[in-house]
Write a protein that holds these residues in place. Structure first.
Motif, PDB file in Angstrom:
ATOM      1  N   GLU A 148      71.676  -8.455   4.462  1.00 14.00           N
ATOM      2  CA  GLU A 148      72.467  -8.236   3.258  1.00 14.00           C
ATOM      3  C   GLU A 148      71.943  -7.020   2.509  1.00 14.00           C
ATOM      4  O   GLU A 148      70.748  -6.712   2.551  1.00 14.00           O
ATOM      5  CB  GLU A 148      72.461  -9.467   2.347  1.00 14.00           C
ATOM      6  CG  GLU A 148      71.140  -9.750   1.689  1.00 14.00           C
ATOM      7  CD  GLU A 148      71.176 -10.933   0.734  1.00 14.00           C
ATOM      8  OE1 GLU A 148      72.261 -11.512   0.528  1.00 14.00           O
ATOM      9  OE2 GLU A 148      70.116 -11.276   0.202  1.00 14.00           O
ATOM     10  N   ASP A 149      72.863  -6.333   1.842  1.00 14.62           N
ATOM     11  CA  ASP A 149      72.504  -5.157   1.065  1.00 14.62           C
ATOM     12  C   ASP A 149      73.598  -4.914   0.037  1.00 14.62           C
ATOM     13  O   ASP A 149      74.692  -5.480   0.129  1.00 14.62           O
ATOM     14  CB  ASP A 149      72.358  -3.929   1.979  1.00 14.62           C
ATOM     15  CG  ASP A 149      71.661  -2.779   1.286  1.00 14.62           C
ATOM     16  OD1 ASP A 149      70.423  -2.813   1.200  1.00 14.62           O
ATOM     17  OD2 ASP A 149      72.373  -1.867   0.829  1.00 14.62           O
ATOM     18  N   ARG A 150      73.307  -4.076  -0.930  1.00 19.54           N
ATOM     19  CA  ARG A 150      74.303  -3.765  -1.955  1.00 19.54           C
ATOM     20  C   ARG A 150      75.385  -2.826  -1.430  1.00 19.54           C
ATOM     21  O   ARG A 150      76.436  -2.700  -2.028  1.00 19.54           O
ATOM     22  CB  ARG A 150      73.612  -3.154  -3.165  1.00 19.54           C
ATOM     23  CG  ARG A 150      72.780  -4.180  -3.894  1.00 19.54           C
ATOM     24  CD  ARG A 150      72.194  -3.630  -5.163  1.00 19.54           C
ATOM     25  NE  ARG A 150      71.374  -4.656  -5.785  1.00 19.54           N
ATOM     26  CZ  ARG A 150      70.229  -4.435  -6.353  1.00 19.54           C
ATOM     27  NH1 ARG A 150      69.748  -3.208  -6.412  1.00 19.54           N
ATOM     28  NH2 ARG A 150      69.553  -5.417  -6.892  1.00 19.54           N
ATOM     29  N   TRP A 178      76.613  -8.031  -3.324  1.00 12.46           N
ATOM     30  CA  TRP A 178      75.785  -8.001  -2.130  1.00 12.46           C
ATOM     31  C   TRP A 178      76.706  -8.228  -0.948  1.00 12.46           C
ATOM     32  O   TRP A 178      77.578  -9.099  -0.977  1.00 12.46           O
ATOM     33  CB  TRP A 178      74.700  -9.081  -2.171  1.00 12.46           C
ATOM     34  CG  TRP A 178      73.565  -8.731  -3.070  1.00 12.46           C
ATOM     35  CD1 TRP A 178      73.465  -8.983  -4.400  1.00 12.46           C
ATOM     36  CD2 TRP A 178      72.375  -8.045  -2.701  1.00 12.46           C
ATOM     37  NE1 TRP A 178      72.292  -8.501  -4.898  1.00 12.46           N
ATOM     38  CE2 TRP A 178      71.588  -7.919  -3.867  1.00 12.46           C
ATOM     39  CE3 TRP A 178      71.885  -7.526  -1.515  1.00 12.46           C
ATOM     40  CZ2 TRP A 178      70.352  -7.292  -3.871  1.00 12.46           C
ATOM     41  CZ3 TRP A 178      70.642  -6.907  -1.513  1.00 12.46           C
ATOM     42  CH2 TRP A 178      69.901  -6.795  -2.684  1.00 12.46           C
ATOM     43  N   TYR A 179      76.507  -7.456   0.099  1.00 12.58           N
ATOM     44  CA  TYR A 179      77.336  -7.561   1.291  1.00 12.58           C
ATOM     45  C   TYR A 179      76.451  -7.980   2.463  1.00 12.58           C
ATOM     46  O   TYR A 179      75.320  -7.529   2.587  1.00 12.58           O
ATOM     47  CB  TYR A 179      78.008  -6.223   1.608  1.00 12.58           C
ATOM     48  CG  TYR A 179      78.888  -5.733   0.485  1.00 12.58           C
ATOM     49  CD1 TYR A 179      80.180  -6.196   0.364  1.00 12.58           C
ATOM     50  CD2 TYR A 179      78.401  -4.819  -0.449  1.00 12.58           C
ATOM     51  CE1 TYR A 179      81.002  -5.757  -0.672  1.00 12.58           C
ATOM     52  CE2 TYR A 179      79.202  -4.380  -1.483  1.00 12.58           C
ATOM     53  CZ  TYR A 179      80.491  -4.848  -1.595  1.00 12.58           C
ATOM     54  OH  TYR A 179      81.296  -4.427  -2.623  1.00 12.58           O
ATOM     55  N   ALA A 196      75.606  -3.100   7.447  1.00 12.49           N
ATOM     56  CA  ALA A 196      76.061  -3.070   8.841  1.00 12.49           C
ATOM     57  C   ALA A 196      75.160  -2.170   9.681  1.00 12.49           C
ATOM     58  O   ALA A 196      74.786  -2.526  10.807  1.00 12.49           O
ATOM     59  CB  ALA A 196      77.502  -2.590   8.915  1.00 12.49           C
ATOM     60  N   ASP A 197      74.796  -1.021   9.145  1.00 12.56           N
ATOM     61  CA  ASP A 197      73.935  -0.095   9.880  1.00 12.56           C
ATOM     62  C   ASP A 197      72.545  -0.696  10.125  1.00 12.56           C
ATOM     63  O   ASP A 197      71.960  -0.507  11.196  1.00 12.56           O
ATOM     64  CB  ASP A 197      73.811   1.236   9.131  1.00 12.56           C
ATOM     65  CG  ASP A 197      75.106   2.036   9.138  1.00 12.56           C
ATOM     66  OD1 ASP A 197      75.986   1.733   9.977  1.00 12.56           O
ATOM     67  OD2 ASP A 197      75.237   2.954   8.297  1.00 12.56           O
ATOM     68  N   MET A 198      72.014  -1.432   9.125  1.00  9.51           N
ATOM     69  CA  MET A 198      70.699  -2.046   9.304  1.00  9.51           C
ATOM     70  C   MET A 198      70.752  -3.150  10.355  1.00  9.51           C
ATOM     71  O   MET A 198      69.837  -3.263  11.181  1.00  9.51           O
ATOM     72  CB  MET A 198      70.174  -2.591   7.971  1.00  9.51           C
ATOM     73  CG  MET A 198      69.690  -1.518   7.030  1.00  9.51           C
ATOM     74  SD  MET A 198      68.745  -2.132   5.611  1.00  9.51           S
ATOM     75  CE  MET A 198      69.936  -3.126   4.752  1.00  9.51           C
ATOM     76  N   ALA A 199      71.804  -3.964  10.358  1.00 12.51           N
ATOM     77  CA  ALA A 199      71.929  -5.017  11.373  1.00 12.51           C
ATOM     78  C   ALA A 199      72.013  -4.399  12.766  1.00 12.51           C
ATOM     79  O   ALA A 199      71.337  -4.853  13.697  1.00 12.51           O
ATOM     80  CB  ALA A 199      73.153  -5.883  11.084  1.00 12.51           C
ATOM     81  N   ASN A 200      72.828  -3.362  12.906  1.00  9.71           N
ATOM     82  CA  ASN A 200      72.946  -2.682  14.201  1.00  9.71           C
ATOM     83  C   ASN A 200      71.639  -2.006  14.601  1.00  9.71           C
ATOM     84  O   ASN A 200      71.261  -1.997  15.774  1.00  9.71           O
ATOM     85  CB  ASN A 200      74.085  -1.661  14.171  1.00  9.71           C
ATOM     86  CG  ASN A 200      75.445  -2.325  14.124  1.00  9.71           C
ATOM     87  OD1 ASN A 200      75.623  -3.429  14.628  1.00  9.71           O
ATOM     88  ND2 ASN A 200      76.398  -1.660  13.497  1.00  9.71           N
ATOM     89  N   SER A 201      70.951  -1.439  13.628  1.00 12.87           N
ATOM     90  CA  SER A 201      69.685  -0.774  13.908  1.00 12.87           C
ATOM     91  C   SER A 201      68.644  -1.770  14.413  1.00 12.87           C
ATOM     92  O   SER A 201      67.879  -1.460  15.338  1.00 12.87           O
ATOM     93  CB  SER A 201      69.179  -0.060  12.658  1.00 12.87           C
ATOM     94  OG  SER A 201      67.938   0.542  12.916  1.00 12.87           O
TER      95      SER A 201
END
Length: 190
Positions: free
Chosen positions: A109-111, A10-11, A117-122
């Protein structure tokens, strides 16, 4: 040890943004208490940064999480039964809070590290778009209110001017400015 090696990675990704500037929106009575040395915000009774709290609430909202679920097809990624379940699961994989500097921090967090990173920025971009949309809407409402008040005042002013003209014609009075001019001319002749 074996279990930790078999678990998927998980990242986590963090995006930080500055909340919009805020005025003292705590109200008159609370401001008076603050001036007297009784700061309810420092005691934790009332938030010292209501705008930041509002932004955190918007980031946690189902609307923004739903937009992220749709954008990244998280129903498929999470293997969720429905969009609502994916929204709930996204809520389990994200945190939003304020830093000690007063900034808004979004952690997801995501796999996949890129997707995290894209979801946090989104989420930050969606928050910005939401703020712009509500600011424009509020400005439009204020403009319409002011235009309506101005039109109402013009109508009332025209009505008052008409009543004054009718009063002057009924009472046989002249305009005060005209009376002043005639008086000054008479004094000048004397």
């Amino acid at each position: 040890v074996v279990l930790s090696l078999l678990m998927p990675n998980w990242y986590g990704a963090t995006a930080t943004c500055m909340p919009p500037s805020e005025t003292d929106s705590r109200g008159g009575i609370l401001s008076m208490f603050t001036q007297l040395g009784m700061d309810f915000g420092s005691s934790g009774l009332i938030s010292t940064s209501p705008v930041s709290d509002l932004m955190l609430g918007i980031l946690k909202s189902r609307r923004l999480r739903g937009d992220v679920v749709d954008e990244f097809d998280l129903v498929e990624v999470y293997g969720a039964k429905s969009r609502a379940h994916a929204i709930e699961e996204l809520g389990d994989h994200m945190r939003v809070n304020t830093t000690s500097d007063g900034l808004i921090e979004v952690w997801v967090e995501d796999r996949s590290r890129e997707r995290a990173a894209d979801m946090a920025n989104s989420l930050v971009e969606l928050l910005d778009a939401f703020n712009r949309e509500t600011s424009v809407g509020q400005a439009q409402r204020v403009r319409h209110f002011i235009e309506a008040a101005l039109a109402d005042n013009r109508v009332r002013l025209e009505g008052a001017a008409e009543e004054l003209r009718e009063f002057q014609s009924r009472q046989g009075t002249v305009q005060i400015s005209e009376q002043t001019r005639v008086t000054l001319e008479a004094v000048a002749e004397l």
